[in-house]
Design a protein around this motif. Structure first.
Motif, mmCIF file in Angstrom:
data_model
loop_
_atom_site.group_PDB
_atom_site.id
_atom_site.type_symbol
_atom_site.label_atom_id
_atom_site.label_comp_id
_atom_site.label_asym_id
_atom_site.label_seq_id
_atom_site.Cartn_x
_atom_site.Cartn_y
_atom_site.Cartn_z
ATOM 1 N N PRO A 1 36.004 58.429 -10.784
ATOM 2 C CA PRO A 1 36.263 57.571 -9.621
ATOM 3 C C PRO A 1 35.077 57.546 -8.658
ATOM 4 O O PRO A 1 34.471 58.573 -8.364
ATOM 5 N N VAL A 2 34.742 56.346 -8.199
ATOM 6 C CA VAL A 2 33.692 56.137 -7.203
ATOM 7 C C VAL A 2 34.209 55.096 -6.219
ATOM 8 O O VAL A 2 34.684 54.029 -6.625
ATOM 9 N N GLU A 3 34.109 55.388 -4.947
ATOM 10 C CA GLU A 3 34.602 54.455 -3.939
ATOM 11 C C GLU A 3 33.885 53.112 -4.044
ATOM 12 O O GLU A 3 32.669 53.048 -4.174
ATOM 13 N N SER A 4 34.663 52.049 -4.033
ATOM 14 C CA SER A 4 34.148 50.670 -4.060
ATOM 15 C C SER A 4 33.364 50.362 -5.332
ATOM 16 O O SER A 4 32.432 49.556 -5.310
ATOM 17 N N SER A 5 33.741 50.970 -6.451
ATOM 18 C CA SER A 5 33.015 50.706 -7.692
ATOM 19 C C SER A 5 33.701 49.619 -8.508
ATOM 20 O O SER A 5 34.896 49.349 -8.350
ATOM 21 N N ASP A 6 32.916 49.005 -9.405
ATOM 22 C CA ASP A 6 33.457 47.963 -10.269
ATOM 23 C C ASP A 6 34.564 48.504 -11.170
ATOM 24 O O ASP A 6 35.616 47.870 -11.333
ATOM 25 N N CYS A 7 34.355 49.692 -11.726
ATOM 26 C CA CYS A 7 35.360 50.285 -12.617
ATOM 27 C C CYS A 7 36.684 50.506 -11.890
ATOM 28 O O CYS A 7 37.765 50.226 -12.426
ATOM 29 N N ASP A 8 36.598 51.008 -10.666
ATOM 30 C CA ASP A 8 37.810 51.292 -9.900
ATOM 31 C C ASP A 8 38.517 50.010 -9.479
ATOM 32 O O ASP A 8 39.751 49.951 -9.449
ATOM 33 N N ALA A 9 37.745 48.971 -9.158
ATOM 34 C CA ALA A 9 38.344 47.704 -8.738
ATOM 35 C C ALA A 9 39.169 47.084 -9.862
ATOM 36 O O ALA A 9 40.308 46.651 -9.647
ATOM 37 N N VAL A 10 38.613 47.049 -11.080
ATOM 38 C CA VAL A 10 39.351 46.408 -12.173
ATOM 39 C C VAL A 10 40.576 47.231 -12.571
ATOM 40 O O VAL A 10 41.569 46.679 -13.060
ATOM 41 N N MET A 11 40.527 48.543 -12.331
ATOM 42 C CA MET A 11 41.701 49.367 -12.606
ATOM 43 C C MET A 11 42.838 49.046 -11.644
ATOM 44 O O MET A 11 44.005 49.336 -11.926
ATOM 45 N N MET A 12 42.499 48.428 -10.505
ATOM 46 C CA MET A 12 43.508 47.982 -9.545
ATOM 47 C C MET A 12 43.832 46.503 -9.735
ATOM 48 O O MET A 12 44.394 45.864 -8.845
ATOM 49 N N ASP A 13 43.446 45.956 -10.888
ATOM 50 C CA ASP A 13 43.721 44.562 -11.259
ATOM 51 C C ASP A 13 42.989 43.556 -10.386
ATOM 52 O O ASP A 13 43.405 42.398 -10.270
ATOM 53 N N LYS A 14 41.880 43.981 -9.779
ATOM 54 C CA LYS A 14 41.068 43.080 -8.976
ATOM 55 C C LYS A 14 39.850 42.627 -9.772
ATOM 56 O O LYS A 14 39.410 43.299 -10.704
ATOM 57 N N SER A 15 39.313 41.494 -9.382
ATOM 58 C CA SER A 15 38.065 41.022 -9.968
ATOM 59 C C SER A 15 36.917 41.609 -9.158
ATOM 60 O O SER A 15 36.841 41.431 -7.942
ATOM 61 N N SER A 16 36.044 42.333 -9.834
ATOM 62 C CA SER A 16 34.938 43.019 -9.179
ATOM 63 C C SER A 16 33.715 42.107 -9.083
ATOM 64 O O SER A 16 33.315 41.490 -10.072
ATOM 65 N N ILE A 17 33.123 42.033 -7.886
ATOM 66 C CA ILE A 17 31.877 41.289 -7.688
ATOM 67 C C ILE A 17 30.827 42.265 -7.177
ATOM 68 O O ILE A 17 30.928 42.785 -6.069
ATOM 69 N N SER A 18 29.827 42.530 -8.012
ATOM 70 C CA SER A 18 28.744 43.442 -7.646
ATOM 71 C C SER A 18 27.460 42.657 -7.429
ATOM 72 O O SER A 18 27.168 41.715 -8.170
ATOM 73 N N CYS A 19 26.703 43.056 -6.424
ATOM 74 C CA CYS A 19 25.388 42.474 -6.158
ATOM 75 C C CYS A 19 24.341 43.435 -6.715
ATOM 76 O O CYS A 19 24.264 44.583 -6.275
ATOM 77 N N LEU A 20 23.553 42.972 -7.663
ATOM 78 C CA LEU A 20 22.601 43.848 -8.342
ATOM 79 C C LEU A 20 21.177 43.329 -8.180
ATOM 80 O O LEU A 20 20.932 42.126 -8.343
ATOM 81 N N PRO A 21 20.235 44.212 -7.893
ATOM 82 C CA PRO A 21 18.839 43.778 -7.799
ATOM 83 C C PRO A 21 18.295 43.400 -9.171
ATOM 84 O O PRO A 21 18.613 44.037 -10.177
ATOM 85 N N THR A 22 17.493 42.368 -9.204
ATOM 86 C CA THR A 22 16.885 41.924 -10.462
ATOM 87 C C THR A 22 15.752 42.843 -10.891
ATOM 88 O O THR A 22 15.633 43.196 -12.064
ATOM 89 N N TRP A 23 14.927 43.226 -9.940
ATOM 90 C CA TRP A 23 13.736 44.017 -10.246
ATOM 91 C C TRP A 23 14.016 45.501 -10.088
ATOM 92 O O TRP A 23 14.780 45.903 -9.217
ATOM 93 N N PRO A 24 13.390 46.342 -10.901
ATOM 94 C CA PRO A 24 13.580 47.791 -10.757
ATOM 95 C C PRO A 24 12.932 48.310 -9.478
ATOM 96 O O PRO A 24 11.997 47.702 -8.949
ATOM 97 N N GLN A 25 13.451 49.421 -9.004
ATOM 98 C CA GLN A 25 12.843 50.051 -7.832
ATOM 99 C C GLN A 25 11.382 50.377 -8.122
ATOM 100 O O GLN A 25 11.029 50.684 -9.258
ATOM 101 N N THR A 26 10.571 50.308 -7.106
ATOM 102 C CA THR A 26 9.108 50.478 -7.076
ATOM 103 C C THR A 26 8.372 49.206 -7.484
ATOM 104 O O THR A 26 7.155 49.134 -7.321
ATOM 105 N N HIS A 27 9.077 48.196 -8.029
ATOM 106 C CA HIS A 27 8.413 46.915 -8.261
ATOM 107 C C HIS A 27 8.153 46.258 -6.905
ATOM 108 O O HIS A 27 8.965 46.380 -5.983
ATOM 109 N N PRO A 28 7.041 45.550 -6.744
ATOM 110 C CA PRO A 28 6.729 44.938 -5.445
ATOM 111 C C PRO A 28 7.776 43.947 -4.941
ATOM 112 O O PRO A 28 7.839 43.686 -3.740
ATOM 113 N N LEU A 29 8.614 43.393 -5.838
ATOM 114 C CA LEU A 29 9.648 42.449 -5.414
ATOM 115 C C LEU A 29 11.039 43.086 -5.352
ATOM 116 O O LEU A 29 12.034 42.386 -5.195
ATOM 117 N N ALA A 30 11.103 44.399 -5.472
ATOM 118 C CA ALA A 30 12.394 45.087 -5.370
ATOM 119 C C ALA A 30 12.974 44.906 -3.967
ATOM 120 O O ALA A 30 12.246 44.785 -2.977
#
Length: 328
Positions: A276-305
């Motif tokens: 279990p993790v607070e406000s996680s995608d896995c936990d949301a779907v276990m509560m029958d909710k649709s999870s919307i996560s915002c994810l960075p495209t570039w890896p950390q340390t990339h100049p556009l991160a």
């Protein structure tokens, strides 16, 4: 949706292949609502290919107009194209002027990858071809959404499609009709949302308007959306982060009876543990909710991160529990 809001084209791909039920139902739903849709998808199943690409390999493409007669669609403003390649191949070909060569009048406004059969949460986001295609679109400067049904049984696919359409229509409200950053004609690492790493500023450039900074990141392909919908979806959304799930006993082993020095390994988890993790995608779907996560495209340390501190705003929700920066 108003007529002006549906003038731009939606570019669809997936990793299950163009004939997958998730693609069929999503195309039908968007077509029924008047959206202009161009599909540029793999010709066959390319699940779990991540960001694999075919280098120096001719990739054949074909129009799949035969599917229009099999699907419940209006032929107007709909193009179906398959490519003999991976999900990332489809985005590279489509966005790096391949689509312009085939259909010069089509300029995509938003990329949608899915709806995938099976979850793309937690570390799945690294293995997934669905996620890989959305991330590749972001590398090309395009706003993108990855969508998945959190079941390998397609019986609940319509619910995942319904949730995805709602998210698409919310997202295009904040997008220009023509993408601002397609193929990245210029690169500006001074934009407020971009990390200044290794420098840590006392007052980040985005601090006066974090909402607009996140919108700019999405419009420019530096931030992508990942939606996971359970087949038991209760109609609610939750803004989430990636959660923790662990694949246990991930391989099966069989000895080769003909040669004692060889054996066969098959990858496929026997069980999945959830932490279990607070406000996680896995936990949301276990509560029958649709999870919307915002994810960075570039890896950390990339100049556009994206700045780490700005990413904390991605957990803030607004109307109907969408990410707050999607508020109209």
């Amino acid at each position: 949706m108003s007529t002006s809001q549906i003038q731009g084209w939606l570019l669809l791909t997936n990793d299950d292949g163009i004939e997958a039920v998730g693609m069929k139902l999503l195309v039908e739903a968007l077509n029924d609502r008047g959206h202009k849709v161009v599909v540029f998808a793999p010709s066959n199943n390319q699940s779990a290919t991540g960001m694999r690409i075919n280098l120096m390999t001719p990739l054949n493409w074909r129009f799949r107009n035969d599917l229009k007669s099999q699907w419940n669609v209006n032929d107007e403003n709909l193009h179906l194209i398959e490519l003999d390649g991976t999900p990332c191949d489809t985005m590279i070909v489509a966005l790096d002027k391949g689509l312009q060569h085939i259909l010069p009048e089509v300029i995509p406004r938003l990329v949608i990858s899915g709806v995938n059969l099976g979850p793309n949460m937690s570390q799945d986001s690294y293995h997934s071809g669905t996620m890989g295609a959305a991330r590749e679109a972001g590398l090309y400067g395009m706003p993108a959404i990855a969508s998945s049904l959190t079941s390998f049984d397609d019986e609940g696919m319509q619910k995942a499609v319904d949730a995805t359409v709602q998210l698409i229509e919310r997202a295009i409200e904040i997008l220009p009709m023509v993408p601002e950053n397609l193929r990245r004609p210029s690169v500006d690492i001074s934009k407020p949302h971009v990390s200044r790493w290794p420098i840590i500023e006392d007052k980040p450039a985005w601090s006066d308007n974090p909402i607009e900074a996140l919108r700019t990141a999405f419009r420019n392909g530096e931030l992508m959306l990942n939606i996971n919908t359970p087949p038991t979806w209760n109609g609610e959304f939750q803004t989430t982060r990636l959660g923790m799930r662990w694949y246990r006993d991930a391989i099966s082993f069989a000895e080769n009876s003909d040669n004692e020095n060889t054996a066969t390994f098959t990858i496929g988890a026997a069980s999945i543990d959830h932490t279990p993790v607070e406000s996680s995608d896995c936990d949301a779907v276990m509560m029958d909710k649709s999870s919307i996560s915002c994810l960075p495209t570039w890896p950390q340390t990339h100049p556009l991160a994206i700045d780490d501190r700005l990413l904390t705003w991605c957990l803030q929700s607004g109307e109907e529990n969408y990410p707050i920066w999607l508020k109209i």
